[in-house]
Design an enzyme around this catalytic site. Structure first.
Site, PDB file in Angstrom:
ATOM      1  N   HIS A   1     -18.699 -30.851  58.158  1.00 13.46           N
ATOM      2  CA  HIS A   1     -19.289 -30.170  59.318  1.00 13.46           C
ATOM      3  C   HIS A   1     -20.809 -30.345  59.348  1.00 13.46           C
ATOM      4  CE1 HIS A   1     -18.557 -26.690  62.342  1.00 13.46           C
ATOM      5  NE2 HIS A   1     -19.516 -27.506  62.756  1.00 13.46           N
TER       6      HIS A   1
ATOM      7  N   ARG B   1     -14.230 -28.897  67.301  1.00 13.73           N
ATOM      8  CA  ARG B   1     -13.713 -27.783  66.515  1.00 13.73           C
ATOM      9  C   ARG B   1     -12.350 -28.192  65.968  1.00 13.73           C
ATOM     10  NH1 ARG B   1     -18.152 -26.073  66.473  1.00 13.73           N
ATOM     11  NH2 ARG B   1     -18.910 -23.965  66.987  1.00 13.73           N
TER      12      ARG B   1
ATOM     13  N   GLU C   1     -12.992 -23.745  57.059  1.00 13.94           N
ATOM     14  CA  GLU C   1     -14.117 -24.485  56.480  1.00 13.94           C
ATOM     15  C   GLU C   1     -14.738 -23.700  55.336  1.00 13.94           C
ATOM     16  OE1 GLU C   1     -15.358 -26.908  60.544  1.00 13.94           O
ATOM     17  OE2 GLU C   1     -16.606 -25.240  59.879  1.00 13.94           O
TER      18      GLU C   1
END
Length: 317
Positions: A282, A231, A260
């Protein structure tokens, strides 16, 4: 049963979700802006999410809601305390992405340690053809064999990375809440100081937020490679980018960010094209095999809940 999927595109357009139809009536939204969440889940009994944040503010009028299924192992985007208070069950999917995330982690390390951008550009540009020399050996590469690979968080993913690191000839040093007998474990500061490679695999919590602080980043070797596939907020992102830009660490790879997608004001934006940087969107968790595994687990979580079975419940203490 009314099932609402709020961010279907984050699961990938190629993922077949038709099996959910066997459980009830499915309403699927590609994406859901924050202001539309409350309205879209108003009549839902089950909500499937990946990245969407569910809080008291958008949950308070979802009076029929009984179950939230998160398409992830981490569930820091759900207000668990509020769900407990209101009797809303929450399920995650542990372990589905172990192989996928470990694969991307090691890929980043190999990419950065081997200076792949410089070598492929040299060849693709035609410079190799024009050089008249059979080989090029700069920038200098180093073997991973004999290096120390520090792993922050030695759960399923961290342990898998550890297995691969050992297979590559690395010594593994782990930071783990409960030390394991088959791997050398140490405190976080010692790990930061001694490791040639550091990869991060811890969930985000109040305890881990900012764990990789500016002070700890300052303890790293100038030759160190740092990779984060956990994270974004477990690190001081500005400090990491500063360290990379100032030559205080050798290379940086990350797949996760505190915001994000990251914006133009992000510290990552200014280093995104550096050759010793590998930034990915991601996607470490997202091999098709992992996504199929994840969605199948979500379906099983749903069926188990309505059969009275406790399965992957994170709202139960």
């Amino acid at each position: 049963m009314n099932i609402v999927i709020l961010d279907r595109l984050t699961l990938g357009e190629d993922l077949d979700i038709s099996a959910a139809d066997a459980l009830g009536t499915v309403v699927s939204y590609d994406n859901t802006p924050p202001g539309a969440v409350a309205e879209r889940i108003g009549d839902a009994e089950v909500v499937y999410i990946n990245k969407i944040k569910l809080s008291e503010e958008n949950l308070q009028n979802a009076h029929r809601l009984r179950l939230i299924c998160v398409a992830a192992t981490g569930y820091d985007n759900v207000d668990i305390d509020y769900c407990r208070k209101k009797g809303i069950a929450v399920c995650n999917v542990p372990g589905y992405s172990v192989y996928s995330v470990a694969q991307l982690t090691v890929s980043m390390v190999l990419y950065l340690s081997g200076h792949m951008p410089a070598y492929t550009r040299f060849t693709a540009s035609g410079a190799y053809t024009k050089s008249g020399t059979a080989n090029r050996l700069t920038p200098v590469c180093h073997e991973l064999y004999g290096k120390t690979w520090g792993i922050v968080g030695y759960g399923a993913i961290g342990a898998r990375v550890g297995e691969i690191a050992k297979a590559l000839g690395c010594s593994v040093l782990a930071f783990k809440r409960t030390p394991t007998p088959d791997t050398a474990c140490t405190d976080i500061d010692t790990l930061m100081e001694k490791s040639d490679i550091i990869s991060v695999h811890i969930p985000l919590s109040e305890e881990t937020r900012g764990l990789i602080s500016r002070e700890r980043i300052g303890k790293m070797k100038k030759t160190a490679i740092f990779v984060n596939t956990a994270r974004g907020a477990v690190t001081d992102e500005a400090a990491l980018c500063d360290a990379l830009r100032e030559g205080k660490i050798a290379a940086l790879g990350t797949d996760v960010y505190s915001v994000e997608p990251f914006g133009e004001d992000s510290p990552f934006y200014g280093i995104k094209e550096y050759e010793n940087v590998c930034l990915t969107p991601h996607m470490a968790w997202g091999t098709i095999e992992a996504r199929e595994r994840c969605f199948n687990e979500m379906l099983q979580n749903t069926a188990a809940f309505f059969s009275g079975e406790i399965r992957n419940r994170v709202d139960i203490k």
